[in-house]
Design a protein around this motif. Structure first.
Motif, PDB file in Angstrom:
ATOM      1  N   PHE A  22       0.827  -1.200   0.000  1.00  0.00           N
ATOM      2  CA  PHE A  22       0.000   0.000   0.000  1.00  0.00           C
ATOM      3  C   PHE A  22       0.865   1.255   0.000  1.00  0.00           C
ATOM      4  O   PHE A  22       0.537   2.248  -0.647  1.00  0.00           O
ATOM      5  CB  PHE A  22      -0.944  -0.004   1.200  1.00  0.00           C
ATOM      6  CG  PHE A  22      -1.974  -1.096   1.160  1.00  0.00           C
ATOM      7  CD1 PHE A  22      -2.595  -1.437  -0.035  1.00  0.00           C
ATOM      8  CD2 PHE A  22      -2.331  -1.793   2.297  1.00  0.00           C
ATOM      9  CE1 PHE A  22      -3.544  -2.438  -0.102  1.00  0.00           C
ATOM     10  CE2 PHE A  22      -3.271  -2.809   2.257  1.00  0.00           C
ATOM     11  CZ  PHE A  22      -3.884  -3.136   1.064  1.00  0.00           C
ATOM     12  N   ALA A  23       1.964   1.224   0.727  1.00  0.00           N
ATOM     13  CA  ALA A  23       2.883   2.363   0.739  1.00  0.00           C
ATOM     14  C   ALA A  23       3.462   2.581  -0.651  1.00  0.00           C
ATOM     15  O   ALA A  23       3.572   3.720  -1.123  1.00  0.00           O
ATOM     16  CB  ALA A  23       4.003   2.118   1.754  1.00  0.00           C
ATOM     17  N   ARG A  24       3.815   1.500  -1.327  1.00  0.00           N
ATOM     18  CA  ARG A  24       4.374   1.627  -2.675  1.00  0.00           C
ATOM     19  C   ARG A  24       3.328   2.202  -3.633  1.00  0.00           C
ATOM     20  O   ARG A  24       3.641   3.074  -4.451  1.00  0.00           O
ATOM     21  CB  ARG A  24       4.864   0.270  -3.172  1.00  0.00           C
ATOM     22  CG  ARG A  24       5.504   0.329  -4.557  1.00  0.00           C
ATOM     23  CD  ARG A  24       6.095  -1.001  -4.971  1.00  0.00           C
ATOM     24  NE  ARG A  24       6.645  -0.936  -6.321  1.00  0.00           N
ATOM     25  CZ  ARG A  24       7.819  -0.433  -6.631  1.00  0.00           C
ATOM     26  NH1 ARG A  24       8.610   0.055  -5.676  1.00  0.00           N
ATOM     27  NH2 ARG A  24       8.236  -0.397  -7.886  1.00  0.00           N
ATOM     28  N   SER A  25       2.094   1.726  -3.527  1.00  0.00           N
ATOM     29  CA  SER A  25       1.028   2.244  -4.381  1.00  0.00           C
ATOM     30  C   SER A  25       0.820   3.736  -4.145  1.00  0.00           C
ATOM     31  O   SER A  25       0.663   4.516  -5.090  1.00  0.00           O
ATOM     32  CB  SER A  25      -0.264   1.476  -4.118  1.00  0.00           C
ATOM     33  OG  SER A  25      -1.324   2.004  -4.874  1.00  0.00           O
ATOM     34  N   HIS A  26       0.827   4.139  -2.875  1.00  0.00           N
ATOM     35  CA  HIS A  26       0.687   5.551  -2.538  1.00  0.00           C
ATOM     36  C   HIS A  26       1.835   6.366  -3.133  1.00  0.00           C
ATOM     37  O   HIS A  26       1.634   7.445  -3.696  1.00  0.00           O
ATOM     38  CB  HIS A  26       0.649   5.726  -1.021  1.00  0.00           C
ATOM     39  CG  HIS A  26       0.697   7.163  -0.580  1.00  0.00           C
ATOM     40  ND1 HIS A  26       1.879   7.823  -0.334  1.00  0.00           N
ATOM     41  CD2 HIS A  26      -0.297   8.072  -0.364  1.00  0.00           C
ATOM     42  CE1 HIS A  26       1.618   9.063   0.021  1.00  0.00           C
ATOM     43  NE2 HIS A  26       0.301   9.235   0.012  1.00  0.00           N
ATOM     44  N   ASN A  27       3.045   5.859  -3.020  1.00  0.00           N
ATOM     45  CA  ASN A  27       4.209   6.592  -3.520  1.00  0.00           C
ATOM     46  C   ASN A  27       4.201   6.682  -5.044  1.00  0.00           C
ATOM     47  O   ASN A  27       4.602   7.704  -5.615  1.00  0.00           O
ATOM     48  CB  ASN A  27       5.499   5.933  -3.024  1.00  0.00           C
ATOM     49  CG  ASN A  27       5.705   6.116  -1.530  1.00  0.00           C
ATOM     50  OD1 ASN A  27       5.108   6.998  -0.917  1.00  0.00           O
ATOM     51  ND2 ASN A  27       6.534   5.283  -0.931  1.00  0.00           N
ATOM     52  N   ARG A  28       3.764   5.615  -5.708  1.00  0.00           N
ATOM     53  CA  ARG A  28       3.629   5.673  -7.166  1.00  0.00           C
ATOM     54  C   ARG A  28       2.646   6.778  -7.572  1.00  0.00           C
ATOM     55  O   ARG A  28       2.919   7.567  -8.484  1.00  0.00           O
ATOM     56  CB  ARG A  28       3.134   4.325  -7.710  1.00  0.00           C
ATOM     57  CG  ARG A  28       4.210   3.275  -7.906  1.00  0.00           C
ATOM     58  CD  ARG A  28       3.590   1.918  -8.200  1.00  0.00           C
ATOM     59  NE  ARG A  28       2.770   1.911  -9.398  1.00  0.00           N
ATOM     60  CZ  ARG A  28       3.190   1.520 -10.610  1.00  0.00           C
ATOM     61  NH1 ARG A  28       4.441   1.108 -10.768  1.00  0.00           N
ATOM     62  NH2 ARG A  28       2.367   1.524 -11.645  1.00  0.00           N
ATOM     63  N   SER A  29       1.513   6.822  -6.884  1.00  0.00           N
ATOM     64  CA  SER A  29       0.522   7.864  -7.184  1.00  0.00           C
ATOM     65  C   SER A  29       1.090   9.252  -6.906  1.00  0.00           C
ATOM     66  O   SER A  29       0.812  10.197  -7.651  1.00  0.00           O
ATOM     67  CB  SER A  29      -0.744   7.640  -6.353  1.00  0.00           C
ATOM     68  OG  SER A  29      -1.387   6.441  -6.719  1.00  0.00           O
ATOM     69  N   LEU A  30       1.880   9.374  -5.848  1.00  0.00           N
ATOM     70  CA  LEU A  30       2.481  10.667  -5.497  1.00  0.00           C
ATOM     71  C   LEU A  30       3.410  11.143  -6.610  1.00  0.00           C
ATOM     72  O   LEU A  30       3.415  12.324  -6.983  1.00  0.00           O
ATOM     73  CB  LEU A  30       3.233  10.544  -4.172  1.00  0.00           C
ATOM     74  CG  LEU A  30       3.881  11.812  -3.623  1.00  0.00           C
ATOM     75  CD1 LEU A  30       2.840  12.906  -3.414  1.00  0.00           C
ATOM     76  CD2 LEU A  30       4.611  11.495  -2.313  1.00  0.00           C
TER      77      LEU A  30
END
Length: 378
Positions: A22-30
């Motif tokens: 989930f952290a990786r997904s958030h960072n990709r979106s960022l």
């Protein structure tokens, strides 16, 4: 504003551990969000702008290049000693979005859009007279647009009249004779692409937020065949417990009776303010009489909006529809009605303005739905 506007957010549990995926997904979106709004930049620029480490940025950018969402554009002109930085950006020309606007009274509209919301192709079909012909016409329109995209399609966004529930099911769209129509599933099966469906006013407010500079707490009133509204609170779409938030058209206005509404009640806002109703009322009027009719409609709109503004402390009201009807005295009277019916110290200056997005607002909002749902970009 991340995630699909047609998806109900789950309740956050503060004590829950954030999983790495989930952290990786958030960072990709960022990363994608930063490039979307700021344009091409180096990996070092991205690290500074996002607050992520250079190692994390390097890993994310590599993955997004592999996935085809980011491209390297070459080196920045050297401004000092050292190796020139390589610029990266969204692959803005490498993908297309298909948007559908089903809110018109005469035609179903569709467009192929870039990731920046620019329309590069348009198609439309007449609204079938028979209700059972509408869904096949929508599917055929979507397929024609996909065929005309000439690039990989990121997804299909749809703004439709009616109340839209979970998974893109149109719970009720009386104008189409639809009840519990699985529009998202039907389009996904017909095209093989990701599909996101929302009420047309909810799509429109997303366009105003992303492309029109609207504030985080805004209500957009969309006036056409009917009257509805889309609402953002802290930048998040508000859908309501029954997915019917923003259905202001059938709020009864005042206690002085009024015209009969298609819903069976008397004096609904829609019976005063919809384009057919207001156009009929203005027919044959001119000068002071026409202005009085427009002011009356604006007053009734303000009466409906005042408690919404008071409860939610909104920062602005945006109107979307025919500018010759909604702009000018109607908007002015709606703003005045708000001022006289809300707490003066806080809401005296709340603006009531026309959207600058024009007739393409739902199509561009459909594109934002896809950007948000597929890339986390808004």
């Amino acid at each position: 504003m991340t995630g699909s506007p047609s998806t109900r957010p789950s309740v956050l549990r503060p004590a829950a551990k954030v999983l790495p995926e989930f952290a990786r997904s958030h960072n990709r979106s960022l990363v994608l969000q930063t490039l979307f709004h700021h344009g091409a930049m180096s990996r070092a620029d991205l690290a500074r702008e996002t607050g992520l480490t250079r190692v994390t940025i390097s890993d994310l950018v590599a993955g997004l290049i592999d996935d085809g969402y980011i491209v390297e554009l070459g080196t920045r002109e050297a401004q000092g000693p050292g190796k020139p930085a390589i610029l990266v950006d969204l692959d803005r020309e490498g993908h297309r979005i298909v948007g559908l606007d089903l809110s018109g009274s005469e035609r179903l509209l569709g467009a192929v859009l870039t990731l920046d919301g620019e329309i590069v192709a348009r198609h439309s079909v007449a609204v079938p007279a028979a209700h059972d012909g509408i869904l096949p016409a929508v599917i055929e329109l979507a397929q024609a647009l996909v065929a005309d995209a000439h690039a990989p399609v990121l997804g299909i966004g749809v703004g439709t009249p009616g109340v839209v529930g979970a998974d893109g099911v149109v719970l009720a769209a009386p104008g189409f004779g639809w009840t519990d129509v699985a529009l998202e599933a039907a389009l996904r099966e017909a095209t093989g692409l990701p599909v996101l469906v929302a009420n047309d006013a909810n799509a429109a407010v997303l366009a105003e937020y992303t492309f029109g500079g609207a504030d985080d707490d805004v209500l957009l009133v969309r006036v056409g065949r009917g009257v509805g509204s889309g609402l953002l609170a802290s930048g998040q779409p508000m859908l309501g417990s029954r997915y019917a938030a923003g259905e202001i058209g059938h709020v009864t206005v005042g206690t002085d009776g009024g015209p009969a509404c298609a819903c069976g009640k008397v004096g609904c806002l829609e019976a005063w303010l919809s384009v057919p109703a207001l156009g009929a009322r203005l027919r044959g009027l001119s000068g002071a009489d026409a202005e009085a009719a427009l002011r009356d409609a604006g007053e009734r709109l303000g009466i409906v909006l005042a408690p919404v503004v008071g409860v939610l402390d909104l920062s602005e009201i945006v109107l979307s529809g025919p500018a010759d009807l909604l702009g000018g005295v109607l908007a002015e009277q709606a703003a005045e009605a708000l001022r006289t019916r809300t707490l003066a110290a806080f809401h005296d200056g709340i603006p009531v303005r026309m959207s600058a997005q024009g007739d393409d607002i739902v199509l561009r909002g459909a594109a934002v739905m896809v950007l948000s749902g597929r890339l986390g970009v808004s």
